[in-house]
Design a protein around this motif. Structure first.
Motif, short mmCIF file in Angstrom:
data_model
loop_
_atom_site.label_atom_id
_atom_site.label_comp_id
_atom_site.label_asym_id
_atom_site.label_seq_id
_atom_site.Cartn_x
_atom_site.Cartn_y
_atom_site.Cartn_z
N ILE A 70 67.16 134.78 3.51
CA ILE A 70 67.44 134.90 4.94
C ILE A 70 68.76 134.20 5.28
N GLY A 71 69.01 133.05 4.68
CA GLY A 71 70.25 132.33 4.95
C GLY A 71 71.48 133.09 4.50
N CYS A 72 71.43 133.69 3.31
CA CYS A 72 72.57 134.48 2.83
C CYS A 72 72.77 135.73 3.69
N ALA A 73 71.67 136.36 4.11
CA ALA A 73 71.77 137.55 4.96
C ALA A 73 72.41 137.20 6.30
N ARG A 74 72.09 136.04 6.85
CA ARG A 74 72.69 135.61 8.10
C ARG A 74 74.20 135.40 7.98
N ALA A 75 74.64 134.99 6.80
CA ALA A 75 76.06 134.65 6.60
C ALA A 75 76.92 135.86 6.26
N ILE A 76 76.33 137.05 6.17
CA ILE A 76 77.10 138.25 5.80
C ILE A 76 78.23 138.48 6.81
N PRO A 77 79.46 138.66 6.35
CA PRO A 77 80.59 138.89 7.26
C PRO A 77 80.65 140.35 7.72
N ASP A 78 80.41 140.61 8.97
CA ASP A 78 80.46 141.97 9.50
C ASP A 78 81.88 142.52 9.45
N GLY A 79 81.97 143.76 8.99
CA GLY A 79 83.26 144.44 9.01
C GLY A 79 84.28 143.91 8.02
N TYR A 80 83.82 143.29 6.95
CA TYR A 80 84.76 142.74 5.95
C TYR A 80 84.36 143.20 4.56
N GLY A 81 85.34 143.68 3.78
CA GLY A 81 85.11 144.06 2.40
C GLY A 81 84.06 145.15 2.27
N TYR A 82 83.06 144.89 1.46
CA TYR A 82 81.98 145.84 1.21
C TYR A 82 81.32 146.28 2.51
N PHE A 83 81.17 145.35 3.45
CA PHE A 83 80.45 145.64 4.69
C PHE A 83 81.31 146.40 5.69
N ALA A 84 82.60 146.46 5.44
CA ALA A 84 83.46 147.34 6.24
C ALA A 84 83.27 148.80 5.81
N LYS A 85 83.05 149.00 4.50
CA LYS A 85 82.81 150.35 3.97
C LYS A 85 81.39 150.82 4.28
N HIS A 86 80.46 149.88 4.38
CA HIS A 86 79.06 150.21 4.63
C HIS A 86 78.59 149.42 5.85
N PRO A 87 78.93 149.87 7.03
CA PRO A 87 78.67 149.09 8.26
C PRO A 87 77.18 148.85 8.54
N THR A 88 76.31 149.69 8.03
CA THR A 88 74.88 149.48 8.28
C THR A 88 74.24 148.53 7.26
#
Length: 389
Positions: A255-273
């Motif tokens: 849960i702690g690592c999931a909370r720290a995920i950077p929105d719109g950066y790197g991998y999460f910019a390519k996969h916004p959901t």
């Protein structure tokens, strides 16, 4: 007259030699198991900073406990160094011979709590330099714990292979230091720059997977040992709580690592959901594990009921029960694993926006803190009464 002076000098020399031998023997009894105190004290400091219902002065109390933990850690480390300097051969025995070898993991667990406390209590009051320091310490800790987990298991496989029905609860300490790498990552990742955060999160999840899978291999041995040998001696029975941390800290790390995920950066910019998906997955995996952690906790708790009943209801066996329940260092297992279980409960309550679960976490915090005070008092009392060391 000369003979009398010589006799007095000889007596003084013998007394000095006896005193030196006594000090050496005292240090020989100072083992890695003492670091279960510092890992638990650091865990309590973290718990005070994490509990949902905060009040004025609680963070200050956490700082005081953190400073106490630093002092104890320095004292214990100095004592261990003195022991190994005076008897160099004891170092090899301490890291290769069970049960003391199992407790070597407590040293690294204590360091993990110190890193997390630096994040909790140091970052808000210092400059950017501490963020860099914490990041360096994290990667150093990750490298050390991975090396340690390879080394310690090779040693155990080669020199002390486990026989059926001989699983000892402190063996989990060999695993938890790798698992706590994931917990440290979950605590520090959100405070790191975006360019560094992803690597820390990935490493944290990976190390948490290593720790959890190793715990899955140990848990059947742990339960099987109880089926074969029962619950164990009364004064060692608090060690049963140690298995609770396997699920508790996994909940905290995911849960702690999931909370720290950077929105719109790197991998999460390519996969916004992906960010929202992983937060949901982490929460429900945490819920999936929570009842198992409670089951392990309940077994350890209920295992003490026959002792308490015997102690308070059977006058004929009162003295024997009192002797059986003397404090031993495995009593610190009441604290550290339940810190992870409590923080995991708090995180689940926060994610679900459940005030009821948040209050459960607060009550658990109070109980863990009370148990910590009890263990601290009993530890000091046992030292003064020379029942340990």
């Amino acid at each position: 007259m000369l003979d009398k002076n010589q006799h007095e000098a000889s007596t003084r020399n013998r007394n000095m030699e006896s005193k030196d031998d006594s000090e050496v023997r005292l240090l020989d009894r100072f083992t890695w198991a003492n670091f279960t105190c510092t890992q638990s004290t650091g865990g309590v400091a973290i718990l005070l900073s994490e509990t949902h219902h905060q009040f004025r002065g609680l963070q200050t109390a956490g700082v005081v406990v953190f400073i106490l933990n630093l002092v104890l850690f320095v004292l214990f480390t100095t004592a261990m160094i003195c022991r190994f300097v005076q008897r160099p051969s004891s170092f090899r025995k301490s890291i290769t011979k069970p049960p003391e070898a199992y407790f070597t993991g407590s040293l690294w667990l204590s360091m993990a709590t110190i890193i997390i406390c630096m994040q909790r209590f140091g970052v808000p009051h210092t400059g950017p330099w501490i963020i860099v320091t914490i990041r360096v310490l994290f990667w150093t800790y990750a490298a050390i714990t991975l090396t340690y987990n390879i080394f310690i298991f090779v040693v155990m496989f080669a020199l002390s292979p486990l026989k059926p029905g001989t699983m000892s609860p402190p063996m989990f300490l060999m695993i938890y230091n790798a698992m706590l790498t994931g917990t440290v990552a979950s605590a520090i990742a959100a405070g790191q720059p975006l360019s560094q955060r992803m690597a820390i999160i990935v490493a944290g999840v990976g190390f948490q997977g290593l720790g959890w899978i190793l715990c899955l291999l140990f848990l059947p041995l742990f339960v099987g040992n109880m089926l074969i040998n029962g619950l164990g001696p009364a004064n060692q029975r608090p060690g049963l709580f140690i298995s609770v941390g396997s699920s508790g800290y996994t909940i905290v790390a995911l849960i702690g690592c999931a909370r720290a995920i950077p929105d719109g950066y790197g991998y999460f910019a390519k996969h916004p959901t992906a960010s929202e998906t992983l937060n949901v997955v982490a929460l429900w995996i945490g819920i999936f594990l929570w009842l198992f952690a409670f089951w392990l906790f309940a077994i350890a708790l209920v295992a003490h009921l026959p002792i308490l009943i015997s102690k308070y209801c059977n006058n004929n066996k009162n003295n024997m029960s009192q002797q059986q329940m003397n404090f031993t260092l495995p009593w610190w297992a009441i604290i550290f694993p339940n810190v992870g279980f409590t923080i995991g409960t708090i995180y689940i309550g926060e994610e679900l926006d459940s005030n009821a679960i948040a209050w459960v976490g607060t009550v658990m915090t109070v109980l863990v803190f009370a148990a910590w005070l009890m263990d601290l008092f009993l530890h000091l009392k046992s030292i003064f009464q020379r029942r340990i060391m």
